[in-house]
Design a protein around this motif. Sequence first.
Motif, PDB file in Angstrom:
ATOM      1  N   ILE A  26      45.555  50.196  37.004  1.00  0.00           N
ATOM      2  CA  ILE A  26      45.251  48.760  36.937  1.00  0.00           C
ATOM      3  C   ILE A  26      46.553  47.982  36.754  1.00  0.00           C
ATOM      4  O   ILE A  26      47.374  48.329  35.894  1.00  0.00           O
ATOM      5  CB  ILE A  26      44.273  48.450  35.779  1.00  0.00           C
ATOM      6  CG1 ILE A  26      42.880  49.010  36.099  1.00  0.00           C
ATOM      7  CG2 ILE A  26      44.205  46.945  35.512  1.00  0.00           C
ATOM      8  CD1 ILE A  26      41.880  48.918  34.946  1.00  0.00           C
ATOM      9  N   LEU A  27      46.724  46.971  37.604  1.00  0.00           N
ATOM     10  CA  LEU A  27      47.861  46.060  37.465  1.00  0.00           C
ATOM     11  C   LEU A  27      47.305  44.767  36.905  1.00  0.00           C
ATOM     12  O   LEU A  27      46.631  44.012  37.607  1.00  0.00           O
ATOM     13  CB  LEU A  27      48.521  45.843  38.839  1.00  0.00           C
ATOM     14  CG  LEU A  27      49.495  44.684  39.013  1.00  0.00           C
ATOM     15  CD1 LEU A  27      50.631  44.738  38.004  1.00  0.00           C
ATOM     16  CD2 LEU A  27      50.072  44.690  40.418  1.00  0.00           C
TER      17      LEU A  27
ATOM     18  N   GLU B  20      34.747  48.773  34.969  1.00  0.00           N
ATOM     19  CA  GLU B  20      34.044  49.037  36.232  1.00  0.00           C
ATOM     20  C   GLU B  20      34.984  49.597  37.302  1.00  0.00           C
ATOM     21  O   GLU B  20      34.637  50.555  38.000  1.00  0.00           O
ATOM     22  CB  GLU B  20      33.358  47.753  36.744  1.00  0.00           C
ATOM     23  CG  GLU B  20      32.586  48.010  38.037  1.00  0.00           C
ATOM     24  CD  GLU B  20      31.810  46.796  38.538  1.00  0.00           C
ATOM     25  OE1 GLU B  20      31.597  45.836  37.759  1.00  0.00           O
ATOM     26  OE2 GLU B  20      31.421  46.817  39.727  1.00  0.00           O
ATOM     27  N   VAL B  21      36.184  49.032  37.413  1.00  0.00           N
ATOM     28  CA  VAL B  21      37.086  49.521  38.470  1.00  0.00           C
ATOM     29  C   VAL B  21      37.508  50.966  38.180  1.00  0.00           C
ATOM     30  O   VAL B  21      37.654  51.770  39.098  1.00  0.00           O
ATOM     31  CB  VAL B  21      38.330  48.614  38.722  1.00  0.00           C
ATOM     32  CG1 VAL B  21      37.910  47.188  39.015  1.00  0.00           C
ATOM     33  CG2 VAL B  21      39.337  48.679  37.616  1.00  0.00           C
ATOM     34  N   GLU B  22      37.642  51.291  36.896  1.00  0.00           N
ATOM     35  CA  GLU B  22      37.958  52.686  36.555  1.00  0.00           C
ATOM     36  C   GLU B  22      36.821  53.609  36.998  1.00  0.00           C
ATOM     37  O   GLU B  22      37.043  54.633  37.638  1.00  0.00           O
ATOM     38  CB  GLU B  22      38.174  52.846  35.047  1.00  0.00           C
ATOM     39  CG  GLU B  22      38.482  54.293  34.660  1.00  0.00           C
ATOM     40  CD  GLU B  22      38.451  54.562  33.165  1.00  0.00           C
ATOM     41  OE1 GLU B  22      37.676  53.900  32.451  1.00  0.00           O
ATOM     42  OE2 GLU B  22      39.198  55.442  32.717  1.00  0.00           O
TER      43      GLU B  22
ATOM     44  N   VAL C 144      40.259  51.877  28.887  1.00  0.00           N
ATOM     45  CA  VAL C 144      40.200  52.725  30.087  1.00  0.00           C
ATOM     46  C   VAL C 144      41.194  53.874  29.961  1.00  0.00           C
ATOM     47  O   VAL C 144      42.142  53.799  29.189  1.00  0.00           O
ATOM     48  CB  VAL C 144      40.486  51.923  31.386  1.00  0.00           C
ATOM     49  CG1 VAL C 144      39.469  50.829  31.576  1.00  0.00           C
ATOM     50  CG2 VAL C 144      41.907  51.376  31.396  1.00  0.00           C
ATOM     51  N   ASN C 145      40.963  54.915  30.760  1.00  0.00           N
ATOM     52  CA  ASN C 145      41.832  56.097  30.673  1.00  0.00           C
ATOM     53  C   ASN C 145      42.697  56.276  31.916  1.00  0.00           C
ATOM     54  O   ASN C 145      43.058  57.382  32.290  1.00  0.00           O
ATOM     55  CB  ASN C 145      40.972  57.343  30.422  1.00  0.00           C
ATOM     56  CG  ASN C 145      41.786  58.448  29.786  1.00  0.00           C
ATOM     57  OD1 ASN C 145      42.599  58.193  28.905  1.00  0.00           O
ATOM     58  ND2 ASN C 145      41.600  59.680  30.247  1.00  0.00           N
ATOM     59  N   ILE C 146      43.014  55.156  32.579  1.00  0.00           N
ATOM     60  CA  ILE C 146      43.941  55.201  33.716  1.00  0.00           C
ATOM     61  C   ILE C 146      45.161  54.347  33.353  1.00  0.00           C
ATOM     62  O   ILE C 146      45.076  53.502  32.449  1.00  0.00           O
ATOM     63  CB  ILE C 146      43.278  54.689  35.029  1.00  0.00           C
ATOM     64  CG1 ILE C 146      42.666  53.294  34.840  1.00  0.00           C
ATOM     65  CG2 ILE C 146      42.227  55.686  35.522  1.00  0.00           C
ATOM     66  CD1 ILE C 146      42.057  52.705  36.111  1.00  0.00           C
ATOM     67  N   PRO C 147      46.292  54.585  34.012  1.00  0.00           N
ATOM     68  CA  PRO C 147      47.499  53.829  33.655  1.00  0.00           C
ATOM     69  C   PRO C 147      47.349  52.322  33.863  1.00  0.00           C
ATOM     70  O   PRO C 147      46.646  51.885  34.777  1.00  0.00           O
ATOM     71  CB  PRO C 147      48.560  54.396  34.608  1.00  0.00           C
ATOM     72  CG  PRO C 147      48.037  55.719  35.065  1.00  0.00           C
ATOM     73  CD  PRO C 147      46.541  55.590  35.061  1.00  0.00           C
ATOM     74  N   ILE C 148      48.032  51.566  32.986  1.00  0.00           N
ATOM     75  CA  ILE C 148      48.016  50.100  33.058  1.00  0.00           C
ATOM     76  C   ILE C 148      49.444  49.603  33.307  1.00  0.00           C
ATOM     77  O   ILE C 148      50.375  49.984  32.594  1.00  0.00           O
ATOM     78  CB  ILE C 148      47.542  49.475  31.724  1.00  0.00           C
ATOM     79  CG1 ILE C 148      46.186  50.047  31.281  1.00  0.00           C
ATOM     80  CG2 ILE C 148      47.498  47.946  31.828  1.00  0.00           C
ATOM     81  CD1 ILE C 148      44.995  49.597  32.070  1.00  0.00           C
ATOM     82  N   ILE C 149      49.571  48.750  34.329  1.00  0.00           N
ATOM     83  CA  ILE C 149      50.859  48.093  34.578  1.00  0.00           C
ATOM     84  C   ILE C 149      50.770  46.682  34.016  1.00  0.00           C
ATOM     85  O   ILE C 149      49.866  45.918  34.379  1.00  0.00           O
ATOM     86  CB  ILE C 149      51.176  48.006  36.088  1.00  0.00           C
ATOM     87  CG1 ILE C 149      51.049  49.379  36.763  1.00  0.00           C
ATOM     88  CG2 ILE C 149      52.576  47.421  36.313  1.00  0.00           C
ATOM     89  CD1 ILE C 149      51.138  49.311  38.294  1.00  0.00           C
TER      90      ILE C 149
ATOM     91  N   CYS D 246      46.132  56.554  45.009  1.00  0.00           N
ATOM     92  CA  CYS D 246      46.789  55.502  45.798  1.00  0.00           C
ATOM     93  C   CYS D 246      46.053  54.172  45.691  1.00  0.00           C
ATOM     94  O   CYS D 246      46.380  53.229  46.399  1.00  0.00           O
ATOM     95  CB  CYS D 246      46.972  55.945  47.242  1.00  0.00           C
ATOM     96  SG  CYS D 246      45.452  56.128  48.136  1.00  0.00           S
ATOM     97  N   VAL D 247      45.063  54.083  44.803  1.00  0.00           N
ATOM     98  CA  VAL D 247      44.296  52.838  44.695  1.00  0.00           C
ATOM     99  C   VAL D 247      44.634  52.099  43.404  1.00  0.00           C
ATOM    100  O   VAL D 247      44.236  52.493  42.307  1.00  0.00           O
ATOM    101  CB  VAL D 247      42.773  53.107  44.753  1.00  0.00           C
ATOM    102  CG1 VAL D 247      42.003  51.802  44.732  1.00  0.00           C
ATOM    103  CG2 VAL D 247      42.423  53.945  45.978  1.00  0.00           C
ATOM    104  N   VAL D 248      45.401  51.037  43.545  1.00  0.00           N
ATOM    105  CA  VAL D 248      45.726  50.181  42.406  1.00  0.00           C
ATOM    106  C   VAL D 248      44.825  48.956  42.479  1.00  0.00           C
ATOM    107  O   VAL D 248      44.761  48.307  43.527  1.00  0.00           O
ATOM    108  CB  VAL D 248      47.207  49.717  42.466  1.00  0.00           C
ATOM    109  CG1 VAL D 248      47.559  48.869  41.245  1.00  0.00           C
ATOM    110  CG2 VAL D 248      48.144  50.902  42.600  1.00  0.00           C
TER     111      VAL D 248
END
Lengths: 251, 218
Positions: free
Chosen positions: A168-169, A159-161, A194-199, A124-126
Amino acid sequence: MLTKRIVPCLDIKNGRTVKGVNFVDLRDAGDPVVLAKQYADLGADELVFLDIAATIENRRTMHDMVLKVAEQVNIPFTVGGGISSVEDVDDLLHCGADKVSINSSAVKRPDLINELSQKFGSQCVVVAIDAKQVDGEWLVHLAGGTIPTDIRLFNWAKEVEERGAGEILFTSMNHDGTKAGFANEALAHLSELVNIPIIASGGAGTIQHFVDTFKDGKADAALAASVFHFGEIPILELKEELKQQGIPVRL
Amino acid sequence: MNKEDKIVSNKSKSSSPFGKLEGASSSLVIINYGAGNIKSIQFAFKRLGVEAILSNNPDEIIAADKVIFPGVGEASSAMKMLKESGLDKLIPSLKQPVLGICLGMQLMCKHTEEGDTKGLGIFNAEVKRFSNKVKVPQMGWNTISNLKSDLFKDIKDNEFMYLVHSYYVENCDESIATSNYDLEYASALENDNFYGVQFHPEKSGLKGSKILQNFLNL
């Protein structure tokens, strides 16, 4: 197969949508709940509500709006704007928001990302990042892109990842409002880094821009405002074209 | 003392506070143990015309016709909260239809790699982390296939559902739906009166609502 997401973004001020919205058949285009329902029916995959005048006084108005959206809309939505503490997030999630988006507050106090992901889960953290390319270097900007920092986009994304962001938006200030296409080169680099979704956000003007940001920019989702609000790009038509071009979408 | 005895004794200790529930023709309880976005689930049922009760009270949960076991967040801390309230013993003993959603379903399995956490053991399945060959979490709409349960009545194969998760349940005998991300995994499970879905039916549009309605009809 996981599909690429189309995400309309609604700017909210005092519980109302701003930046004229031009849906002919809406009884009240200023009502975020009505608009959100409409978007859900038209095939949007997710929604983002951005409180552009976030102040302590109108926090309650925002909570009321989030409650009403959660009550009536059956697709996921993210709420952003003025979120700076664990308590802020707790309140919004309790009102039924699925995700929250933090931006300047994360830059000012990066530990907030860790705190939120530990307490509520990364999902839940974008983390929203506004960046501008200056002399070839992508630099993070704050306060809606008005205040430059010397933080480099790619370092910050990494860093945020690591701190636990679930997504990440990324908004390119160079492209936002131009309707000339998304910042696909930077987006593709982010996606590899990074390995998290990107908007992807900023620059949507035509259907082809969406095709490009999914193919060349490797984005997982694409966010836009005016092209949807003014009916310039009908979501269904957009998704049909994406499918034609071999991009997986929910139809 | 076995599980059954404990629950009976819990119930006999406090017979009056929930007397008002007796005689209710149909009741739905969403287990409220501090993990997750239960408001969305409550609203989704409200859209179906059903008022769900949020509760962590054993009597109220036992008395319900249907039980939802939600969960969002981290597995070991969610399991800790379940243990603190004794719900880890109560949930596996329930006799009515129980639906675990997302982390709820994962906690109903025997073990999860997340925080190396022992689960409730209702489903004989392992929960593992997606590999780094794909983006983690999986976030968005994916299809569900190989549907085999009344839970999916009038839902066609390859319907889209909304998912957000970093861990998945291995495909197994109890699987009643599968999805593909990194590999083919179980996106829904069934064992007797227990059901689990990895996706969020409460956030998956009209088809998601239909699955919730199917659950109510079980």
